[in-house]
Scaffold this motif. Structure first.
Motif: not given
Lengths: 772, 155
Positions: A215-229
């Motif tokens: 769940y927090n993985y999404k939050m941590d991954l999103a900024p690197a991808l330029d897409i919303p979590a």
């Protein structure tokens, strides 16, 4: 004739096999590494061969021409977002590289051969920069700067003060001042790193990952991808081990996503074993300076601790281990005055993540060997000195951990009695005075760890959704991840027990973030406690709903009914009121009164966040353990043969006998490796032993006999009384072995692992690598 | 691209004809061409045993074997261990004794145990441990695996 339903044996404490085991023993389980999606590309990473250098150019023109190459991602054509605990790590490096694992490019193609060929053809020009590898050197004036925006190379710092250490030192009869050098080890999960990224045509991402915190993985991954979590769906196929290594986002994951975006096809990126050694996070190495004082009567007066953590090039969880280390340094045994200071300077080494036991493996190696040294200095035996300073139930530590039912003294006493410790310890000490090649040794170590979750985020909770179908089967959708550790078995037992249905009628669903409710992740020995409570509470809610319906139908009040063997029965005589599946169908098909059995629960443990001074009761419960190692040392070869480890641990309550023993034994094997054989050798920033030949994990012949003794004190806030247990077995053995080795040969090793080479050098001369 | 070679061998009792690159490992061939994904690649250099299969009665690391070397041989993989009656006693014991956690090493372990017990049906504890020394498990600490093998050997 009334049908009487006998009360079945309780499942709590049973030796209950894991539901995922049968598929695993027949080779049917599809791990992420086994997955193939339609039109899926394979991908690998081009890594640097420098440890600190400016990147002058990256030329992919020849690589692009390789037949079968579909996408190449570099810093130039990829999003610029950062990952890591301090968001200091660009997944693809564009300006400079800071350590040997750094990622220059990702390449995706139709075949592995094509991808490997393309990797060779990527040309990178560098300008080498001055390097620094030692954490104390990195803090010196004029040291090479690793990150331009981190002056002095200073990463995370932790500081805690309680009482008056200076005054206590002045009033001490004995003061010991020691230096420890704790090494790099790595997880060596059997399933190498692997991720699959796939975008749908709406631009939403599905990522198949080994993560242990979906769940927090999404939050941590999103900024690197330029897409919303919210546009990320996390699927967790079965994974080949984690042990903390998958508790952060690491560069290979966003790189796979960049490639999938460019290719508009699913991309599977995977590690070789060599890459797994070089480019996955390690356990945090630590240099520890510690002073401890005591009165003549054995009362500890103070501890003064300064820790240097080699941060490496970037900040993942490794640099945060003082959060856990500190609890042991300040709170394991009664420490009236204490100072703890740590700093994690950036260097050009690889970087560390979280690893089972977190900073407590390091803290326990230090404190448990120091306790032995001090006992000897005071002329006390190791048991007496420990008991003198062991906390009583109800005491609070300087950081405010409430040791409600502290079992430390019990653990020490029981382990000592079971092994005849004092007699053997004295005998082996005496034996050192006479010649002999083989020396016997016995050593004790103890520790304390959070056992009721650990509130390091604003919530330490876990959600459960429980539904029952028309056939009386339960589906438990839990936020808790199964990474092999056995939570599916535990939740199956808890739910089966509450709902009175056989475990084969319980299905656990927990591999899809689009369906599952939130959870912090598998870490901190929290899952049985937190997810167990959540699942049990959900089952109780469902039970209440079912019994209320049964009461309406049968005119027997709900408090006189219970669920048993797939029936609703009268509590007092076991007479069936109705079959459970029939009742659920009746509830479902009741016209405008229709109801489904479908409940949700979010369990938040009764614990608190630390304040800015690191004070706070972060866990709902704490647990102690005392482990005694018996071994022999061959003074000619330096070989250490373990005979037996006796592990006494406060577990609250055993839920699954097989599971808890498996966690104990597996953790102990990792702890033995830490103490005796495992070391990731890093010289000038280069990993020198990236293979199982030279990195020595424990194998079957090296395993000693293990005897576990569980103290079951029924933790009032735990599910059926259970506490979290799975890190202490990895935390304690190393120190216990070190103390036993000392008992055998009279040499201290403050720089594990205690290899035959170190023992031989210490006993027979040569380069002195033993205790300073 | 390396040359391709036609081979024929028996896998779990069935005859297979496969065309393989001369340089392909037996493990890649089993996994990618025959879809037998039970054997795992965990190290690719013969150090961990996760890829263990039985070739003409001998356990081998299939990651170190060339696919072409399987030509004419009799291969047993984890997929062939279960019978119509259900799990093999080794597999059942692994389940019942809690010898499985993440399970990634398990197929290789089961094959190695099968080989060990085929050669020596009544091993001592030390012989069981020695038999498993080439198989790495990072989860269990081996104790439950040793218990499972002991149970199978004694029954």
């Amino acid at each position: 004739m009334d049908q009487i339903v006998e009360k079945p044996d309780t499942l709590i404490g049973a030796a209950f096999p894991k539901p995922d085991a049968p598929d695993k023993v027949v080779g049917k389980t599809t791990y992420i590494n086994d997955m193939v999606l339609p039109r899926m590309l394979v991908a690998k990473i081009k890594r640097t061969d420098r440890v600190h250098a400016k990147i002058l150019s990256v030329d992919i023109s020849e690589a692009e021409k390789v037949p079968g190459i579909v996408a190449i991602a570099t810093a130039e054509n990829s999003p610029k977002g950062l990952i890591g605990v301090l968001k200091d790590n660009p997944p693809l490096k564009g300006d400079k590289v800071r350590c040997i694992r750094d990622e220059i490019a990702g390449v995706a193609g139709e075949t592995e051969e094509a991808v490997n060929r393309a990797l060779e053809l990527i040309k990178v020009e560098y300008e080498d920069l001055p390097t620094v590898f030692d954490p104390e050197e990195a803090l010196k004036e004029g040291a090479p700067l690793i990150h331009e925006d981190k002056p002095g190379n200073i990463g995370l710092t932790f500081d805690f003060e309680h009482g008056d250490v200076k005054k206590a030192e002045a009033e001490s009869d004995v003061v010991l001042e020691e230096k420890y050098e704790l090494h790099y080890v790595t997880h060596t999960c059997m399933g190498p790193g692997c991720v699959i990224a796939d975008f749908d045509t709406h631009g939403k991402l599905t990522i198949y990952t080994q993560t242990q915190y979906p769940y927090n993985y999404k939050m941590d991954l999103a900024p690197a991808l330029d897409i919303p979590a919210g546009d990320i769906r996390v699927i967790q196929p079965p994974t080949g081990g984690a042990f903390g290594s998958k508790l952060d986002v690491y560069p290979f994951e966003p790189i796979a996503v960049y490639l999938a975006k460019i290719a508009r096809r699913p991309v599977k990126l995977f590690f070789s074993r060599e890459e797994e050694f070089i480019a996955s996070p390690t356990r945090q190495p630590a240099r520890v300076y510690i002073k401890q004082g005591a009165k003549k009567d054995g009362t500890i007066t103070f501890r003064d601790v300064q820790v240097y953590l080699n941060n490496g090039g970037y900040t993942s969880w490794g640099a945060t281990i003082p959060a856990v280390m500190m609890r042991t340094m300040t709170g394991h045994f009664r420490i009236p005055n204490v100072e703890f200071h740590s700093v994690a300077p950036y260097t050009n080494n690889p970087f560390a993540g979280s690893f089972r036991g977190y900073g407590n493996v390091q803290a326990t190696y230090v404190t448990a060997t120091l306790m032995d040294k001090m006992a000897e200095e005071l002329g006390m035996d190791p048991i007496e000195f420990r008991l003198k300073n062991a906390q009583e139930p109800g005491e609070r530590t300087p950081q405010n951990s409430l040791l409600k039912n502290a079992a430390l003294a019990d653990c020490i006493k029981i382990s000592a009695e079971k092994t005849d410790f004092l007699k053997k310890h004295a005998e082996y000490t005496e034996a050192r005075k006479t010649p002999g090649r083989i020396r016997q040794g016995i050593g004790i170590a103890t520790s304390v760890h959070n056992a009721g979750g650990a509130k390091i985020h604003k919530s330490d909770g876990c959600g459960t959704i429980l539904t029952m179908d028309d056939y009386g089967r339960a589906t438990v959708i839990t936020g808790a991840s199964e990474i092999g550790q056995g939570i599916d078995a535990v939740i199956t037992q808890l739910v089966s027990e509450e709902l009175g249905i056989p475990p084969s009628d319980v299905l656990i669903a927990n591999d899809d973030s689009a369906i599952g409710p939130w959870d912090v992740g598998v870490h901190a020995s929290r899952t049985t406690f937190i997810a167990g409570n959540s699942a049990r509470n959900a089952a109780v809610k469902a039970k209440q709903q079912i019994l209320a319906a049964a009461a309406r139908q049968s005119n027997v009040s709900a408090d006189k009914l219970e669920l048993r063997g797939g029936h609703v029965v009268q509590k007092d005589n076991g007479v069936s009121v109705t079959k459970l599946d029939r009742l659920i169908r009746a509830m479902h098909f009741a016209g405008e009164d229709a109801e489904l059995v479908m409940v949700s629960e979010y369990y938040e443990p009764p614990s608190e966040l630390e304040d800015k001074n690191h004070v706070g009761d972060i866990s709902a419960a704490y647990a102690h353990g005392a482990y005694i190692t018996e071994l022999e040392v061959d003074t000619l070869t330096g070989g250490v043969k373990l005979h037996k480890i006796t592990a006494v641990q406060d577990v609250g309550k055993v839920i699954n006998k097989l599971g808890i023993e498996g966690q104990m034994e597996g953790g102990i094997a990792q702890g033995i490796g830490y103490g005796l054989s495992e070391e990731l050798i890093i010289e000038e920033g280069i990993v020198k032993n990236p293979n199982f030949r030279d990195y020595k994990v424990v194998t079957a012949p090296e395993m000693p006999e293990i005897e576990c003794h569980f103290i079951e004190d029924d933790e009032e806030t735990g599910p059926f009384g259970a506490k979290g247990i799975s890190e202490l077995p990895c935390i304690i053995p190393g120190a216990s072995i070190a103390n036993a080795v000392y008992n055998a040969i009279g040499v201290r090793f403050d720089n594990p692992p205690i290899t035959p080479e170190k023992i031989v050098r210490a006993l027979h001369g040569g380069k002195a690598e033993a205790a300073e | 691209m390396s040359a391709k070679i036609d081979i024929e061998f028996t896998v779990n009792g069935a005859v297979k004809q496969v065309t393989v690159p001369a340089t392909a490992s037996a493990l890649d061939m089993l996994r990618d061409q025959l879809d037998l994904k039970g054997a795992k690649e965990a190290c690719g250099e013969g150090e961990c045993g996760a890829c263990t299969v039985i070739v003409d009665g001998v356990s081998v690391c299939s990651c170190l074997s060339y696919a072409v070397d399987f030509d004419g041989r009799k291969i047993e993989t984890i997929e062939g261990v279960q019978s119509d009656e259900g799990l093999d006693p080794i597999q059942q014991a692994f389940v019942d004794y809690g010898a499985v956690q993440c399970g990634y090493c398990t197929p290789g372990m089961v094959m190695q145990v099968k080989h060990t017990l085929d050669k020596n049906p009544n091993p001592t504890k030390e012989e069981i441990q020695r038999g498993l020394e080439g198989n790495v498990c990072r989860c269990t600490g081996y104790s439950k695996i040793i218990d499972a093998v002991t149970e199978v050997a004694s029954s």
